[in-house]
Each structure stands twice: as structure tokens, then as C-alpha cells.
Design an enzyme around this catalytic site. Structure first.
Site, PDB file in Angstrom:
ATOM      1  CG  ASN A   9      -1.791   1.346   1.479  1.00 30.62           C
ATOM      2  OD1 ASN A   9      -1.649   2.040   0.425  1.00 30.62           O
ATOM      3  ND2 ASN A   9      -2.496   1.526   2.614  1.00 30.62           N
ATOM      4  CD1 TRP A  10       3.073   1.323  -3.143  1.00 24.61           C
ATOM      5  CD2 TRP A  10       3.267   2.653  -4.742  1.00 24.61           C
ATOM      6  NE1 TRP A  10       4.207   0.575  -4.239  1.00 24.61           N
ATOM      7  CE2 TRP A  10       4.195   1.345  -5.133  1.00 24.61           C
ATOM      8  CE3 TRP A  10       3.259   3.787  -5.843  1.00 24.61           C
ATOM      9  CZ2 TRP A  10       4.913   1.402  -6.429  1.00 24.61           C
ATOM     10  CZ3 TRP A  10       3.970   3.437  -7.216  1.00 24.61           C
ATOM     11  CH2 TRP A  10       4.296   2.100  -7.364  1.00 24.61           C
ATOM     12  CG  HIS A  94      -5.675   1.677   5.530  1.00 20.14           C
ATOM     13  ND1 HIS A  94      -5.115   2.686   6.442  1.00 20.14           N
ATOM     14  CD2 HIS A  94      -4.768   1.072   5.285  1.00 20.14           C
ATOM     15  CE1 HIS A  94      -4.107   2.487   6.556  1.00 20.14           C
ATOM     16  NE2 HIS A  94      -3.699   1.265   6.066  1.00 20.14           N
ATOM     17  CD  GLU A 164      -3.394  -2.896   7.730  1.00 19.97           C
ATOM     18  OE1 GLU A 164      -2.365  -3.069   7.173  1.00 19.97           O
ATOM     19  OE2 GLU A 164      -4.034  -1.683   7.907  1.00 19.97           O
ATOM     20  N   GLY A 233       2.734  -1.111   4.418  1.00 19.18           N
ATOM     21  CA  GLY A 233       2.981   0.276   4.118  1.00 19.18           C
ATOM     22  C   GLY A 233       4.301   0.694   3.709  1.00 19.18           C
TER      23      GLY A 233
HETATM   24  C1  PEP Z   1      -0.914   0.071   6.736  1.00 17.92           C
HETATM   25  O1  PEP Z   1      -0.951   1.492   7.034  1.00 17.92           O
HETATM   26  O2  PEP Z   1      -1.643  -0.626   6.139  1.00 17.92           O
HETATM   27  C2  PEP Z   1       0.475  -0.239   7.468  1.00 17.92           C
HETATM   28  C3  PEP Z   1       0.453  -1.564   7.529  1.00 17.92           C
HETATM   29  O3  PEP Z   1       1.563   0.441   7.421  1.00 17.92           O
HETATM   30  P1  PEP Z   1       2.979   0.148   7.917  1.00 17.92           P
HETATM   31  O4  PEP Z   1       3.360  -1.013   7.403  1.00 17.92           O
HETATM   32  O5  PEP Z   1       4.053   1.213   7.639  1.00 17.92           O
HETATM   33  O6  PEP Z   1       3.065  -0.024   9.539  1.00 17.92           O
END
Ligand code: PEP
Length: 249
Positions: A9-10, A94, A164, A233
Site C-alpha cells: 500500500n503506497w 483502512h 491491522e 505500508g
Molecule cells: C498500513 O498502513 O496498512 C501499514 C501496515 O503500514 P506500515 O506497514 O507502515 O505499518
């Protein structure tokens, strides 16, 4: 054994189409074909890069979608538009979208829209805090019940869930989650899905982990935690790190 689904996920990165092309080109060099399917979710303005490079090495995903189909909705991007750009997956619910007003009811409408357009929703669920009393489990249960409202047995087979925990996401994370914490919630999610649909559907549903996944902790989540893949992310923006995570699959 099913391939692991590794989703990058950019978010709102990078800042120009030129940089996005450079990043995309380095990602399509990664050979993942044996054990992992790679999904890349750039911001909407960069989605057409995928068709420009005509690659089968990565699958295209989008970061969000409108609840509307078409018409007078300034700034919105519809599911059929994403589909026409080649997107197969769409992230929905999200925590960064929920924070700016995406309620569970909106998330449900978006899931229905994505399914109607023959794409796969990646539905994010997860608690803000992990309390010792276990209230976080009721929170996740409620998110799931609302997300899956009016979704039939045949439709639900096309949904991917990403657990998440918000406290473990991004630079502001309190700490990293453990594989054991993931296992607990994964079992809990399967129980909820089993209660709503069937044990078979629950068993076959892909449950990803997301939250500060990096080359050091990826293997534990996949091999000890039994994650069906990741939603990533920050480290999806660093090709070397993304590649190492993919390699751990
Ligand atoms: C996200 O925001 O979905 C995420 C997992 O970010 P990060 O990997 O940077 O914690």
C-alpha cells in the site's frame, strides 16, 4: 499450499509520476512467482502505470473506492473506473480512511460495489488499543458483522481480510505486534466468519497481517503466525525491503 498474498500500500507516495514509475519498475524485477502473489496499490493517479508496463509480475490494486457508481460526486473514483484501469483488488476500511469518516456502513457499501465490479475487496479490520479485558475482540466482531451485511455466501469467497491492529501501524506505532497476537485474532476472525457463513468459508478465507511488517518480523508472521500474506505500508516503498519480505514467503 496456497500462494501468500503480499500487498503493498503506497499510500500518498511517491510525489511524482516519474518517481512512481521508478518504484514500479524496480518492483516488477522481483521474481515472486513461486510462493507469492504481489499486489501493488499506488495512489489513483498512478494506476495506469500498470498497463503501461504490461506486467504479469504484479497485480494492480487500489487504495479505496467511492460508494457511488457514477455521476455528480466531485473527487470520487468509482469501482468501474478502477476496474477499467486493470485493478483486481481494492483496499477498503483502512484505518486511515476510517479516521476521516468511513463508517462501517460505508465500508459495507464499498465492499458491495467492489464485488459488483468483479474485483476483490481487501477489508481492513483492527482495534485502536489492545485492552487486557478483551474488548478489542468485540470491536473486531462488530466491524466484521457490519462489513459483511448483505453479502452472500458466493460473494464472500472473493473477500480478503487484513487484520491491522491500529496501535501497530506506521511510524506512530506503540510497538510491533507478535505472531501470537496475530494467531489469536486470526482464529477469532475465522470463528466469526464461520458463525455468519460456514466453517468451510471461514477456513478458506485469506487473512493477511498488516502493521509494521518488515524483513525481520515477516517470517514469524508467515510461518509461525500462519498469515496468508501481508498488507504493507512503509516497507512496500523500499524495493530491497519489499523483496526481502517477499523472499520470506
Ligand atoms: C498500513 O498502513 O496498512 C501499514 C501496515 O503500514 P506500515 O506497514 O507502515 O505499518
Amino acid at each position: 499450499m496456497a500462494k501468500k498474498l503480499i500487498v503493498g500500500n503506497w499510500k500518498m507516495n511517491p510525489q511524482s509520476v516519474k518517481e512512481a514509475e521508478i518504484l514500479f519498475k524496480s518492483l516488477i524485477k522481483i521474481d515472486s512467482s513461486k510462493n507469492a502473489s504481489i499486489v501493488v496499490c499506488p495512489p489513483h493517479p498512478y494506476l495506469s502505470i500498470h498497463s503501461k508496463y504490461k506486467t504479469k509480475r504484479v497485480i494492480l490494486g487500489a487504495q479505496d473506492v467511492s460508494i457511488e457508481d457514477s455521476g455528480s460526486h466531485t473527487g470520487e473514483v468509482g469501482a468501474s473506473m478502477l476496474k477499467s484501469l486493470g485493478a483486481s483488488y481494492v483496499i477498503v476500511g483502512h484505518s486511515e480512511r476510517r479516521k476521516i469518516g468511513n463508517t462501517d456502513a460505508i465500508v459495507n457499501k464499498k465492499i458491495l460495489n467492489i464485488l459488483k465490479n468483479k474485483m476483490f475487496p481487501i477489508v481492513c479490520v483492527g482495534e485502536h488499543v489492545r485492552d487486557s479485558g478483551g474488548d478489542y475482540l468485540s470491536f473486531i466482531k462488530n466491524q466484521l458483522h457490519q462489513a459483511f451485511a448483505n453479502i452472500s455466501k458466493s460473494q464472500v469467497k472473493n473477500i480478503v481480510i487484513a487484520y491491522e491492529p491500529i496501535w501497530a501501524i506506521g511510524k506512530e506505532s506503540v510497538r510491533e505486534a507478535t505472531a501470537e497476537e496475530f494467531i489469536e485474532v486470526k482464529i477469532f476472525i475465522r470463528k466469526i466468519i464461520s458463525d455468519i457463513y460456514s466453517a468451510n468459508i471461514a477456513h478458506n478465507m485469506a487473512i493477511l497481517y498488516g502493521g509494521s511488517v518488515n524483513p525481520k518480523n515477516a517470517s514469524a508472521f508467515l510461518h509461525h503466525g500462519g498469515a496468508d500474506g501481508f498488507l504493507i505500508g512503509r516497507d512496500s516503498l523500499v524495493p530491497k525491503k519489499f523483496e526481502l519480505i517477499i523472499k520470506s514467503a
